[in-house]
Design an enzyme around this catalytic site. Structure first.
Site, short mmCIF file in Angstrom:
data_model
loop_
_atom_site.label_atom_id
_atom_site.label_comp_id
_atom_site.label_asym_id
_atom_site.label_seq_id
_atom_site.Cartn_x
_atom_site.Cartn_y
_atom_site.Cartn_z
N ASP A 250 0.82 -1.21 0.00
CA ASP A 250 0.00 0.00 0.00
C ASP A 250 0.86 1.26 0.00
O ASP A 250 1.77 1.40 0.83
CB ASP A 250 -0.87 -0.03 1.27
CG ASP A 250 -2.01 0.97 1.23
OD1 ASP A 250 -2.90 0.79 0.39
OD2 ASP A 250 -2.00 1.92 2.04
N GLU A 304 2.01 -0.30 -4.78
CA GLU A 304 1.00 0.63 -5.27
C GLU A 304 1.72 1.96 -5.55
O GLU A 304 2.08 2.68 -4.62
CB GLU A 304 -0.10 0.84 -4.22
CG GLU A 304 -1.27 1.61 -4.79
CD GLU A 304 -2.16 2.24 -3.74
OE1 GLU A 304 -3.31 2.58 -4.08
OE2 GLU A 304 -1.73 2.41 -2.59
O1 TEU Z 1 -4.81 3.88 -1.73
C1 TEU Z 1 -3.95 4.89 -2.17
C2 TEU Z 1 -4.60 6.13 -2.59
O2 TEU Z 1 -4.21 7.16 -2.09
C3 TEU Z 1 -5.72 6.24 -3.56
O3 TEU Z 1 -5.85 5.22 -4.44
C4 TEU Z 1 -6.96 6.54 -2.80
O4 TEU Z 1 -7.96 5.64 -3.12
C5 TEU Z 1 -7.46 7.90 -3.15
O5 TEU Z 1 -6.47 8.82 -2.98
C6 TEU Z 1 -8.61 8.27 -2.25
O6 TEU Z 1 -9.02 9.54 -2.56
C7 TEU Z 1 -4.39 2.97 -0.78
C8 TEU Z 1 -5.47 1.94 -0.56
O7 TEU Z 1 -5.62 1.19 -1.73
C9 TEU Z 1 -6.72 2.65 -0.14
O8 TEU Z 1 -7.81 1.77 -0.03
C10 TEU Z 1 -6.43 3.29 1.20
O9 TEU Z 1 -7.52 4.07 1.57
C11 TEU Z 1 -5.19 4.16 1.14
O10 TEU Z 1 -4.10 3.58 0.45
C12 TEU Z 1 -4.70 4.38 2.55
O11 TEU Z 1 -4.22 3.17 3.07
#
Ligand code: TEU
Ligand code: CA
Length: 607
Positions: A250, A304
């Site tokens: 993440d 990610e």
């Molecule tokens: O997501 C990273 C992230 O910042 C974006 O994809 C996010 O969905 C968007 O900015 C929201 O406005 C990861 C995870 O996949 C997500 O589910 C989590 O909320 C986030 O990190 C925090 O752990």
């Protein structure tokens, strides 16, 4: 109500004529992909099991409830493993299953070694892992170590006192320029949180601020502290020693912070992720993690890469650097959004992203292909057409692209059924903290009108992907026997569900299945060179994948209009390996190099 796995399998097998062409590459049916010889392909790629895999993402809260409390759980997943295996995927990525107060549905972890009570117990986890292994699949876990929950023991300690041994596990700063803590503008800098507002929260116990790039309940961990890094490596080993096969990491590019914590410029504030990512010590940390942990196991790692450009990508995944295997770049999946606002995208833009991805990565780098996950709307709604007329062909077209581009494909639960966005009507329909906080920051303050906000959020919200999996036509789509699932089921579940689709040879599900099988039997579709034949065409995406003597031509009509498409000079269609209209080439009235493409038609030719 659940349909017994055996029954489903029998229905699926009888309904599906075995009409697949089979290429027989020497390695097509390798029993254990991890044991395959590390050979090099004709165009120079090192063969790896994770390059040849198809990954299926499970968001546990929404997959299958086993005890009627309205929340998906591990036992529920275990009960559906036959369904997943039949699709033909090799790897499951499980979104966080750890103990969490669920401020952000498990992305706020309270205990990295414990299973979330709503999801079950460690015994349930072990049974799930065993079931996955028995079916010759692999499991990768979500590693969320940019931040933890504020209820994690480390943070509970850290916030107590400035001299607490855990203080430096997090990022604490005094008020700016000796200002009064809590006074407007006294935050240590102007960094913003992705969930609205300042990224700093004042903690009264010590009068200092802690950093949270996401929710207030998600304080950022301090990777400068070697003790924290050792804790992370230990918890990774804890799960790897149980036999899991790797991690999806993440927001991993955020772990190293610029230690001077400079204010962002107005331009940087538009897209803060590009400043937060790729901090000064990121490569050092990833290489240390690789040395201490990853290199000791045969695992798959996917970072990610939020805020990472394609130019920066090879520095994370070039195999000679020993950092990560793959990343998720955001340019394709967020093509229809700008600053979180929906925008009209165009096909040449999408094609340019894939062409660039191909050009910027050489044979030492390998990437992922994905158009959805738990943070994004449904791809058939964003990239296809989810109207009754075109939902099925456009979902199949998207699958055709996903499985024939260069990279490891990721399927998000329900996309294989062509599940669509949810018809959100009011703010009460949403659960996501990102939406709730944005509503407070924008609508409640009067900055944006209610209608404008809802109009945008219904198209872009993460909750579109989080509605329960649609298993059958019974109440709540067979997701739960309870009265109320944690998030409402999409009202289209009576038409769009797994029971119906596994039994229908022409369903989106069975097309995914066949497409995955075609890909598995065709090394050129996995490793082959990519060439976009017609980058400027407004509605046709036509490309070849070539490996040695084997070549495939993929033609996708990304529109609801029939098109007479003239293949570029020198390109021949060849034998139709698979198509989403399941007709013979001769039925389409094609003549020579002119293809008569129906709306949303997708074809893959073996040349
Ligand atoms: O997501 C990273 C992230 O910042 C974006 O994809 C996010 O969905 C968007 O900015 C929201 O406005 C990861 C995870 O996949 C997500 O589910 C989590 O909320 C986030 O990190 C925090 O752990
Ligand atoms: Ca449950």
């Amino acid at each position: 109500m659940k349909v017994p796995g055996k029954l489903l399998r029998a229905v699926a097998l009888t309904a599906l004529p075995v009409c697949l062409f089979t290429l027989q590459p020497d390695w097509a049916n390798a029993e254990s992909p991890s044991k395959m010889p590390d050979t090099v392909t004709a165009n120079g790629y090192h063969r790896k099991w994770w390059k040849e895999a198809v990954v299926y993402q499970i968001y546990p809260r929404s997959f299958q409830d086993s005890n009627g409390d309205g929340i998906g759980d591990l036992k529920g997943i275990t009960s559906r493993l036959d369904y997943i295996q039949r699709l033909g995927v090799n790897v499951i990525w499980l979104s966080p299953h750890y103990d969490s107060p669920n401020a952000d549905n498990g992305y706020d972890i309270r205990d990295y070694r414990k299973v979330m009570a709503e999801f079950g117990t460690m015994e349930d986890f072990d049974a799930l892992l065993k079931g996955i292994k028995q079916r010759h699949m692999k499991l990768i876990l979500d590693l969320v170590v940019n931040h933890s929950s504020d209820e994690h023991r480390w943070f509970v300690e850290s916030r107590k006192a400035k001299d607490n041994p855990f203080r430096d596990y997090y990022i604490w700063k005094p008020a700016k320029d000796g200002k009064e803590p809590g006074a407007p503008g006294s935050e240590p800098n102007n960094w913003t949180s992705f969930f609205s507002g300042s990224a700093w929260k004042l903690d009264p116990a010590t009068g200092e601020y802690y950093l949270h790039l996401f929710a207030e309940k998600q304080p950022d961990l301090n990777w400068e502290n070697p003790k924290l890094r050792a804790e992370v490596y230990d918890l990774m080993k804890f799960w790897l020693d149980k036999g899991v096969d790797g991690f999806r990491m993440d927001v991993i590019p955020f772990i190293s912070k610029n230690q001077s914590f400079p204010d962002l410029t107005p331009a940087q504030l538009e897209h803060p992720e590009f400043t937060y990512a790729m901090g000064p010590r990121l490569h050092e940390y990833l290489q240390e993690m690789n040395r201490n942990v990853l290199s000791k196991y045969d695992v798959m790692t996917v970072g990610e890469a939020f805020g990472v450009t394609l130019d920066q990508t090879p520095s994370l995944i070039d195999e000679r650097r020993n950092e990560l295997n793959l990343v998720f770049n955001f340019s394709a999946v967020r093509l229809d959004q700008d600053h979180g606002t929906w925008r009209q995208w165009t096909l040449p833009e999408l094609k340019a992203i894939y062409a660039q991805q191909d050009q910027k990565l050489d044979v030492h780098s390998w990437n992922s292909i994905f158009l959805s996950n738990h943070d994004n709307p449904r791809p058939v709604s964003s990239f296809g057409d989810d109207s009754a007329a075109f939902r099925v062909p456009s979902a199949k077209l998207i699958a055709t692209m996903l499985f024939t581009l260069k990279g490891t494909p990721f399927v998000y639960q329900g996309d294989e059924l062509g599940m669509t966005n949810y018809p959100f009507k009011a703010i009460e329909d949403f659960n996501d903290i990102a939406v709730i906080n944005a509503w407070k920051a924008k609508v409640v303050t009067g900055k944006v009108s209610k209608d404008e906000f809802l109009e945008n959020i219904r198209r872009t919200s993460r909750d579109n992907a989080r509605t329960p999996m649609q298993w059958d036509a019974s109440s709540n789509a067979g997701f739960t026997t309870g009265a109320k699932p944690w998030l409402a089921v999409n009202p289209n579940y009576k038409d769009v569900n797994a029971a119906q689709e596994t039994a229908d040879a022409h369903s989106v599900y069975n097309y995914y299945r066949r497409m995955i099988e075609v890909r598995r039997g065709a090394p050129a579709l996995i490793y082959g060179d990519f060439k976009d034949l017609d980058p400027a065409h407004a509605s046709v995406f036509a490309y070849t994948r070539t490996l040695g003597a084997a070549s495939y031509l993929v033609v996708l009509n990304f529109s609801g209009t029939p098109i007479e498409y003239v293949l570029p000079a020198g390109v021949k269609a060849g034998h139709l390996a698979i198509g989403n209209l399941e007709r013979n080439a001769k039925d389409s009235g094609d003549s020579g190099s002119t293809l008569h493409l129906a709306p949303w038609e997708a074809r893959v030719y073996r040349q």
